[in-house]
Design a protein around this motif. Structure first.
Motif, mmCIF file in Angstrom:
data_model
loop_
_atom_site.group_PDB
_atom_site.id
_atom_site.type_symbol
_atom_site.label_atom_id
_atom_site.label_comp_id
_atom_site.label_asym_id
_atom_site.label_seq_id
_atom_site.Cartn_x
_atom_site.Cartn_y
_atom_site.Cartn_z
ATOM 1 N N THR A 204 0.839 -1.201 0.000
ATOM 2 C CA THR A 204 0.000 0.000 0.000
ATOM 3 C C THR A 204 0.875 1.251 0.000
ATOM 4 O OG1 THR A 204 -0.100 0.000 2.428
ATOM 5 C CG2 THR A 204 -1.874 -1.126 1.234
ATOM 6 N N LYS A 205 0.312 2.330 -0.471
ATOM 7 C CA LYS A 205 1.016 3.613 -0.485
ATOM 8 C C LYS A 205 0.104 4.655 0.145
ATOM 9 C CE LYS A 205 4.765 5.742 -2.066
ATOM 10 N NZ LYS A 205 6.121 5.285 -1.778
ATOM 11 N N VAL A 206 0.509 5.167 1.289
ATOM 12 C CA VAL A 206 -0.280 6.203 1.955
ATOM 13 C C VAL A 206 0.143 7.554 1.398
ATOM 14 C CG1 VAL A 206 -0.866 7.281 4.143
ATOM 15 C CG2 VAL A 206 -0.452 4.804 4.042
ATOM 16 N N THR A 207 -0.782 8.239 0.775
ATOM 17 C CA THR A 207 -0.466 9.531 0.155
ATOM 18 C C THR A 207 -1.170 10.664 0.879
ATOM 19 O OG1 THR A 207 -2.306 9.299 -1.407
ATOM 20 C CG2 THR A 207 -0.158 8.468 -2.123
ATOM 21 N N TYR B 193 2.524 16.818 -2.491
ATOM 22 C CA TYR B 193 3.401 15.839 -3.123
ATOM 23 C C TYR B 193 4.697 15.743 -2.319
ATOM 24 C CZ TYR B 193 0.485 16.443 -7.284
ATOM 25 O OH TYR B 193 -0.570 16.499 -8.168
ATOM 26 N N ARG B 194 5.166 14.526 -2.105
ATOM 27 C CA ARG B 194 6.443 14.303 -1.415
ATOM 28 C C ARG B 194 7.436 13.734 -2.418
ATOM 29 N NH1 ARG B 194 3.760 10.370 2.722
ATOM 30 N NH2 ARG B 194 2.973 9.763 0.678
ATOM 31 N N LEU B 195 8.501 14.471 -2.665
ATOM 32 C CA LEU B 195 9.450 14.122 -3.719
ATOM 33 C C LEU B 195 10.842 13.931 -3.122
ATOM 34 C CD1 LEU B 195 9.401 15.696 -7.217
ATOM 35 C CD2 LEU B 195 11.574 15.221 -6.109
ATOM 36 N N LEU C 27 12.354 5.632 4.062
ATOM 37 C CA LEU C 27 12.326 6.939 3.410
ATOM 38 C C LEU C 27 11.589 6.867 2.073
ATOM 39 C CD1 LEU C 27 13.445 9.729 4.145
ATOM 40 C CD2 LEU C 27 15.462 9.210 2.768
ATOM 41 N N ILE C 28 11.974 5.892 1.244
ATOM 42 C CA ILE C 28 11.360 5.781 -0.078
ATOM 43 C C ILE C 28 9.871 5.490 0.028
ATOM 44 C CG2 ILE C 28 11.311 4.425 -2.221
ATOM 45 C CD1 ILE C 28 14.314 4.132 -2.031
ATOM 46 N N LYS C 29 9.507 4.641 0.968
ATOM 47 C CA LYS C 29 8.087 4.296 1.118
ATOM 48 C C LYS C 29 7.238 5.496 1.543
ATOM 49 C CE LYS C 29 8.825 0.497 3.644
ATOM 50 N NZ LYS C 29 8.595 -0.769 4.384
ATOM 51 N N ASP C 30 7.874 6.482 2.156
ATOM 52 C CA ASP C 30 7.145 7.657 2.633
ATOM 53 C C ASP C 30 6.951 8.728 1.560
ATOM 54 O OD1 ASP C 30 6.730 6.681 5.151
ATOM 55 O OD2 ASP C 30 8.463 7.680 6.043
ATOM 56 N N TYR C 31 7.556 8.531 0.389
ATOM 57 C CA TYR C 31 7.510 9.566 -0.654
ATOM 58 C C TYR C 31 6.699 9.102 -1.860
ATOM 59 C CZ TYR C 31 10.647 12.656 1.827
ATOM 60 O OH TYR C 31 11.179 13.518 2.753
ATOM 61 N N ASP C 32 6.167 10.068 -2.598
ATOM 62 C CA ASP C 32 5.315 9.772 -3.747
ATOM 63 C C ASP C 32 6.108 9.573 -5.029
ATOM 64 O OD1 ASP C 32 2.828 10.261 -2.259
ATOM 65 O OD2 ASP C 32 3.482 12.348 -2.255
ATOM 66 N N LEU C 33 7.254 10.241 -5.133
ATOM 67 C CA LEU C 33 8.082 10.189 -6.338
ATOM 68 C C LEU C 33 9.543 10.250 -5.945
ATOM 69 C CD1 LEU C 33 6.190 12.912 -8.428
ATOM 70 C CD2 LEU C 33 6.299 10.493 -9.062
ATOM 71 N N MET C 34 10.428 9.650 -6.773
ATOM 72 C CA MET C 34 11.857 9.813 -6.584
ATOM 73 C C MET C 34 12.524 10.201 -7.883
ATOM 74 S SD MET C 34 12.595 5.854 -5.306
ATOM 75 C CE MET C 34 14.304 5.943 -5.692
ATOM 76 N N ILE C 35 13.377 11.245 -7.787
ATOM 77 C CA ILE C 35 14.250 11.614 -8.897
ATOM 78 C C ILE C 35 15.580 10.930 -8.619
ATOM 79 C CG2 ILE C 35 15.382 13.502 -10.120
ATOM 80 C CD1 ILE C 35 13.177 15.356 -9.184
ATOM 81 N N ALA D 136 12.490 1.083 -5.750
ATOM 82 C CA ALA D 136 11.342 1.948 -5.998
ATOM 83 C C ALA D 136 10.087 1.134 -6.301
ATOM 84 C CB ALA D 136 11.650 2.902 -7.154
ATOM 85 N N ILE D 137 10.248 0.100 -7.125
ATOM 86 C CA ILE D 137 9.103 -0.730 -7.498
ATOM 87 C C ILE D 137 8.516 -1.424 -6.268
ATOM 88 C CG2 ILE D 137 8.466 -2.864 -8.710
ATOM 89 C CD1 ILE D 137 10.310 -1.894 -10.999
ATOM 90 N N LEU D 138 9.371 -2.038 -5.457
ATOM 91 C CA LEU D 138 8.869 -2.719 -4.261
ATOM 92 C C LEU D 138 8.229 -1.726 -3.306
ATOM 93 C CD1 LEU D 138 11.418 -5.529 -3.303
ATOM 94 C CD2 LEU D 138 9.499 -5.587 -4.882
ATOM 95 N N SER D 139 8.718 -0.483 -3.312
ATOM 96 C CA SER D 139 8.183 0.550 -2.422
ATOM 97 C C SER D 139 6.961 1.258 -3.000
ATOM 98 C CB SER D 139 9.260 1.600 -2.133
ATOM 99 O OG SER D 139 10.394 1.016 -1.556
ATOM 100 N N GLN D 140 6.551 0.858 -4.199
ATOM 101 C CA GLN D 140 5.379 1.450 -4.839
ATOM 102 C C GLN D 140 5.604 2.946 -5.141
ATOM 103 O OE1 GLN D 140 3.037 -0.934 -5.344
ATOM 104 N NE2 GLN D 140 1.727 0.372 -6.600
ATOM 105 N N THR D 141 6.847 3.278 -5.521
ATOM 106 C CA THR D 141 7.212 4.677 -5.733
ATOM 107 C C THR D 141 7.675 4.906 -7.168
ATOM 108 O OG1 THR D 141 7.975 4.743 -3.427
ATOM 109 C CG2 THR D 141 8.602 6.585 -4.848
ATOM 110 N N PRO D 142 6.925 5.632 -7.987
ATOM 111 C CA PRO D 142 7.360 5.931 -9.361
ATOM 112 C C PRO D 142 8.664 6.729 -9.378
ATOM 113 C CG PRO D 142 5.025 6.421 -9.071
ATOM 114 C CD PRO D 142 5.583 6.165 -7.699
#
Length: 374
Positions: free
Chosen positions: A192-195, A200-202, A270-278, A289-295
């Motif tokens: 799950t991804k809590v947003t 937006y959290r980047l 950290l990654i699981k808490d964010y919506d996107l990663m650059i 990123a994939i396992l963390s559900q983070t594009p």
């Protein structure tokens, strides 16, 4: 000397060329011990086990080639991609001493997370046909390069079903290819991804060494941009072991609207808490990123295996590839206007679909099946 008579020993051969090969080795060890903690699992840098003096120069050569002469690096990479690796004599430099190490350790299974290590294991098995040690090769990018492939390899872990299909076309028995994704620490996994619907959290990452595709000037552009949108967009930069950059961003010319972290030990949280990663399109980073559900948002890469990973990102719709700073500025503007909502939902749905097609949870099971079948 390690006593290998008390329990079965699994030797994992890896390398320091980027962090992904070692992180895969560590993840695999965890998966094995979760299944059965009686195994003696050894992680070894294959160069340190053969010619230790070669490790630092070779790592430096790799880093310089990928940074300053990517065209030269890619020429050799794509040559190896379709070249029968048996005729590449480079790995034969490491084989004699590594073979001595294997004979000393007496492993019951050998796992390779780097292609040259897999080549050395092939050479060892060719010479010592009387010793029956099963071996597994873990491919740490979304690639189908022949540099990973050897006739006496018993099992392969690959990133996707498409890579499996390509290897089958190259003549590998499909039963010997397991679609696991690139192995990463299972703590990254979430269903799950809590947003936050209002913000937006980047996350801006440069890997363990803190080497970014975004330069410092652009970081300051983001900081200035957020002056008007800090209630809508939350940005955190992780500088890793780039202490000079950390000092610059926090002390010499501190950022006002961006949180800056140095090296972190809880990247999975950290990654699981964010919506996107650059970030950079390394195989391990991509699957974290994939396992963390983070594009992911990734700059068009210049290096062979990262180019392959970027194609995967596009084909699977799990991230966005941008060309230059203007492209990335447009993404920030889309975030600020709310136009990016649809893209995030699209990518997260694609990530969920892809995760259902890989057998990450069976990594330990596959390995124990292999070691117990020989």
């Amino acid at each position: 000397m390690i006593d290998t008579n008390k329990c079965k020993t699994i030797l994992i051969l890896t390398a320091q060329f980027g962090a992904g090969h070692i992180s895969a080795a560590k993840a695999i060890k965890d998966y094995i011990l979760e299944q059965d903690n009686s195994y003696n699992v050894i992680i070894q840098n294959f160069i340190n086990a053969s010619i230790p003096k070669m490790n630092k120069p070779m790592v430096k050569l790799y880093e310089n080639n990928t940074k300053y002469t990517p065209e030269l690096y890619n020429y050799y990479y794509y040559l190896k991609k379709s070249f029968d690796p048996r005729y590449d004599i480079f790995h034969r430099i490491y084989t004699p001493k590594l073979s001595e190490y294997i004979l000393e350790i007496k492993p019951d299974l050998i796992i390779s997370t780097f292609p040259l290590a897999a080549a050395c294991v092939h050479n060892f098995k060719e010479k010592h046909t009387e010793i029956k040690i099963p071996n597994l090769t873990v491919i740490t990018d979304v690639v189908d390069s022949l540099e990973w492939v050897y006739s006496n390899t018993d099992m392969y872990f690959v990133a996707s079903s498409e890579i499996k299909n390509r290897f089958v076309q190259k003549g590998i028995n499909p039963d010997n290819i397991k679609v696991t994704g690139v192995p990463v620490n299972k703590n990254f996994y979430t269903t799950t991804k809590v947003t936050n619907p209002d913000k937006y959290r980047l996350l801006l990452l440069g890997g363990g060494r803190g080497l970014f595709d975004v330069d410092e000037d652009f970081m300051y552009w983001i900081d200035e941009f957020l002056e008007n949108y800090k209630n809508i967009i939350d940005v955190t930069i992780v500088t890793g072991k780039n202490y000079k950059l950390y000092e610059h961003l926090t002390e010499k010319k501190p950022l006002s609207n961006i949180k800056v972290l140095g090296f972190v030990n809880d990247m999975h949280n950290l990654i699981k808490d964010y919506d996107l990663m650059i970030t950079k399109p390394g195989g391990a980073t991509l699957f974290e990123a994939i396992l963390s559900q983070t594009p992911v948002i990734v700059k068009v890469p210049k290096v062979g295996q990262e180019i392959e990973n970027a194609r995967f990102i596009i084909d699977k719709g799990v991230g966005i590839i941008y060309s230059d700073d203007n492209d990335l500025k447009n993404i920030f503007n889309s975030l600020a206007s709310g136009e990016f909502d649809t893209f995030i939902s699209f990518m997260q749905n694609n990530i969920s679909q892809f995760k259902s097609l890989i057998n990450t949870d069976k990594i330990g099971e596959y390995i124990l099946e292999l070691i117990n079948s020989k």
